[in-house]
Design a protein around this motif. Structure first.
Motif, PDB file in Angstrom:
ATOM      1  N   ASP A 114       6.147  22.668   5.913  1.00  0.00           N
ATOM      2  CA  ASP A 114       7.168  23.605   6.389  1.00  0.00           C
ATOM      3  C   ASP A 114       8.396  23.628   5.488  1.00  0.00           C
ATOM      4  O   ASP A 114       9.035  24.672   5.316  1.00  0.00           O
ATOM      5  CB  ASP A 114       7.592  23.253   7.822  1.00  0.00           C
ATOM      6  CG  ASP A 114       6.458  23.439   8.814  1.00  0.00           C
ATOM      7  OD1 ASP A 114       5.544  24.235   8.506  1.00  0.00           O
ATOM      8  OD2 ASP A 114       6.478  22.784   9.875  1.00  0.00           O
ATOM      9  N   SER A 115       8.746  22.474   4.925  1.00  0.00           N
ATOM     10  CA  SER A 115       9.936  22.388   4.072  1.00  0.00           C
ATOM     11  C   SER A 115       9.592  22.264   2.594  1.00  0.00           C
ATOM     12  O   SER A 115      10.484  22.078   1.768  1.00  0.00           O
ATOM     13  CB  SER A 115      10.797  21.194   4.501  1.00  0.00           C
ATOM     14  OG  SER A 115      10.026  20.001   4.538  1.00  0.00           O
ATOM     15  N   ASP A 116       8.301  22.339   2.243  1.00  0.00           N
ATOM     16  CA  ASP A 116       7.859  22.265   0.841  1.00  0.00           C
ATOM     17  C   ASP A 116       8.327  20.980   0.166  1.00  0.00           C
ATOM     18  O   ASP A 116       8.833  20.988  -0.963  1.00  0.00           O
ATOM     19  CB  ASP A 116       8.363  23.479   0.047  1.00  0.00           C
ATOM     20  CG  ASP A 116       7.728  24.778   0.513  1.00  0.00           C
ATOM     21  OD1 ASP A 116       6.593  24.725   1.021  1.00  0.00           O
ATOM     22  OD2 ASP A 116       8.372  25.835   0.390  1.00  0.00           O
ATOM     23  N   LEU A 117       8.142  19.860   0.841  1.00  0.00           N
ATOM     24  CA  LEU A 117       8.537  18.561   0.304  1.00  0.00           C
ATOM     25  C   LEU A 117       7.345  17.612   0.312  1.00  0.00           C
ATOM     26  O   LEU A 117       6.421  17.753   1.121  1.00  0.00           O
ATOM     27  CB  LEU A 117       9.673  17.947   1.124  1.00  0.00           C
ATOM     28  CG  LEU A 117      11.022  18.666   1.118  1.00  0.00           C
ATOM     29  CD1 LEU A 117      11.991  17.960   2.058  1.00  0.00           C
ATOM     30  CD2 LEU A 117      11.595  18.725  -0.288  1.00  0.00           C
ATOM     31  N   VAL A 118       7.390  16.641  -0.589  1.00  0.00           N
ATOM     32  CA  VAL A 118       6.403  15.564  -0.625  1.00  0.00           C
ATOM     33  C   VAL A 118       7.161  14.244  -0.643  1.00  0.00           C
ATOM     34  O   VAL A 118       8.034  14.032  -1.491  1.00  0.00           O
ATOM     35  CB  VAL A 118       5.490  15.655  -1.866  1.00  0.00           C
ATOM     36  CG1 VAL A 118       4.523  14.478  -1.897  1.00  0.00           C
ATOM     37  CG2 VAL A 118       4.722  16.966  -1.870  1.00  0.00           C
ATOM     38  N   SER A 119       6.851  13.365   0.294  1.00  0.00           N
ATOM     39  CA  SER A 119       7.484  12.048   0.364  1.00  0.00           C
ATOM     40  C   SER A 119       6.485  10.982  -0.058  1.00  0.00           C
ATOM     41  O   SER A 119       5.313  11.022   0.331  1.00  0.00           O
ATOM     42  CB  SER A 119       7.980  11.751   1.784  1.00  0.00           C
ATOM     43  OG  SER A 119       8.998  12.653   2.164  1.00  0.00           O
ATOM     44  N   PHE A 152       0.864  -1.180   0.000  1.00  0.00           N
ATOM     45  CA  PHE A 152       0.000   0.000   0.000  1.00  0.00           C
ATOM     46  C   PHE A 152       0.900   1.230   0.000  1.00  0.00           C
ATOM     47  O   PHE A 152       2.043   1.189   0.454  1.00  0.00           O
ATOM     48  CB  PHE A 152      -0.945   0.015   1.209  1.00  0.00           C
ATOM     49  CG  PHE A 152      -0.251   0.204   2.531  1.00  0.00           C
ATOM     50  CD1 PHE A 152      -0.107   1.463   3.088  1.00  0.00           C
ATOM     51  CD2 PHE A 152       0.264  -0.891   3.220  1.00  0.00           C
ATOM     52  CE1 PHE A 152       0.530   1.636   4.303  1.00  0.00           C
ATOM     53  CE2 PHE A 152       0.905  -0.726   4.437  1.00  0.00           C
ATOM     54  CZ  PHE A 152       1.042   0.537   4.981  1.00  0.00           C
ATOM     55  N   GLY A 153       0.402   2.325  -0.544  1.00  0.00           N
ATOM     56  CA  GLY A 153       1.204   3.531  -0.679  1.00  0.00           C
ATOM     57  C   GLY A 153       0.697   4.659   0.199  1.00  0.00           C
ATOM     58  O   GLY A 153      -0.461   4.673   0.629  1.00  0.00           O
ATOM     59  N   GLU A 154       1.582   5.602   0.467  1.00  0.00           N
ATOM     60  CA  GLU A 154       1.208   6.788   1.225  1.00  0.00           C
ATOM     61  C   GLU A 154       1.963   7.999   0.684  1.00  0.00           C
ATOM     62  O   GLU A 154       3.060   7.875   0.131  1.00  0.00           O
ATOM     63  CB  GLU A 154       1.507   6.624   2.717  1.00  0.00           C
ATOM     64  CG  GLU A 154       2.981   6.692   3.070  1.00  0.00           C
ATOM     65  CD  GLU A 154       3.223   6.846   4.566  1.00  0.00           C
ATOM     66  OE1 GLU A 154       2.298   6.556   5.349  1.00  0.00           O
ATOM     67  OE2 GLU A 154       4.337   7.254   4.948  1.00  0.00           O
ATOM     68  N   LEU A 155       1.360   9.161   0.821  1.00  0.00           N
ATOM     69  CA  LEU A 155       1.981  10.441   0.489  1.00  0.00           C
ATOM     70  C   LEU A 155       2.034  11.281   1.755  1.00  0.00           C
ATOM     71  O   LEU A 155       1.020  11.439   2.443  1.00  0.00           O
ATOM     72  CB  LEU A 155       1.191  11.174  -0.596  1.00  0.00           C
ATOM     73  CG  LEU A 155       1.218  10.583  -2.007  1.00  0.00           C
ATOM     74  CD1 LEU A 155       0.255  11.342  -2.910  1.00  0.00           C
ATOM     75  CD2 LEU A 155       2.626  10.634  -2.582  1.00  0.00           C
ATOM     76  N   GLU A 156       3.208  11.803   2.056  1.00  0.00           N
ATOM     77  CA  GLU A 156       3.378  12.657   3.232  1.00  0.00           C
ATOM     78  C   GLU A 156       3.798  14.052   2.770  1.00  0.00           C
ATOM     79  O   GLU A 156       4.813  14.200   2.078  1.00  0.00           O
ATOM     80  CB  GLU A 156       4.430  12.082   4.178  1.00  0.00           C
ATOM     81  CG  GLU A 156       4.606  12.905   5.442  1.00  0.00           C
ATOM     82  CD  GLU A 156       5.617  12.300   6.399  1.00  0.00           C
ATOM     83  OE1 GLU A 156       5.854  12.904   7.462  1.00  0.00           O
ATOM     84  OE2 GLU A 156       6.172  11.231   6.078  1.00  0.00           O
TER      85      GLU A 156
END
Length: 238
Positions: free
Chosen positions: A115-120, A107-111
């Motif tokens: 504050d740091s303008d990032l997407v994991s 299964f996948g997730e997006l975080e």
């Protein structure tokens, strides 16, 4: 099965360009690595181990034989334009390197790190205490098309072939797999190998059962013939 895919898109009449990313996940019920069939009997009956082996082996071979130019292939992180170390092409947090795909249940997730303008992005398997199967990280500027995502190699090659220099027809965006077009010979070889392997895996149980039945019938006939011969011999002596 999970795959991280990417296409690089360009405008034919100016220098606009951006990348589009797509993540597919199979869920935790079934996957190519645990038998691709959604039917419960294919996971619980006596032939379930062979079904799991065939499913995983077939898709693993196809990922190696075919180029899959839209699947992201991990590279060393690039921080030449950013002080943060990003993993735009996967391989973050101890996840796998190379082609970014996973055959296991997942299964996948997006975080979102506002504050740091990032997407994991992370893809997890059943072993929650192990590193993710796949992991990547981008800046919001990269996902918005403001800055480039490293790893693409299409534009210079396409410009050299005058594919993007034709400004006579303004058709908007042109999107192509970021690792280049598939090689025709590789595609042909992939279809031959895939078809041969598929039919082999499907027919192998039938061939095995036929050989076993033939062996058992021959043993039975041999035993019957021997028993009949002994019976006739005993009658003759009597």
């Amino acid at each position: 099965m999970s795959q991280l895919m990417r296409v690089d898109c360009f405008q034919k009449y100016d220098d606009s360009e951006r990348s589009l990313l797509e993540l597919t996940t199979s869920g935790m019920t079934h996957s190519w690595g645990s038998c691709a069939s959604p039917q419960l009997r294919h996971h619980t009956h006596w032939y379930a181990p062979y079904a799991k082996f065939s499913s995983k082996f077939l898709m693993e071979v196809l990922h190696r034989v075919f180029q899959w130019p839209d699947i992201v292939s991990s590279s060393d992180p690039d921080n030449s334009h950013d002080s943060r170390v990003l993993f735009e092409n996967g391989g973050a947090e101890g996840a796998k390197k190379g082609k970014q795909y996973a055959l296991a249940d997942n299964f996948g997730e997006l975080e979102f790190h506002w504050d740091s303008d990032l997407v994991s992005l992370r893809v997890f398997g059943k072993d929650y205490d192990k590193p993710p199967l796949m992991s990547a990280r981008w800046s919001l500027e990269q996902l918005s098309g403001i800055t480039k995502i490293p790893g693409g190699n299409l534009k210079n090659r396409l410009l050299a072939q005058n594919v993007l220099r034709d400004t006579s027809s303004r058709v908007g965006w042109t999107c192509l797999p970021h690792r280049g077009a598939s090689n025709g010979i590789r595609v042909f070889i992939g279809h031959v190998v895939g078809s041969t392997l598929l039919f082999t895996l499907l027919l192998l149980p039938c061939v095995f059962c036929t050989l076993c039945m033939t062996y058992l019938v021959k043993r039975f006939l041999k035993h019957t013939k021997k028993k009949s011969h002994l019976k006739m011999k005993n009658i003759k002596h009597a």
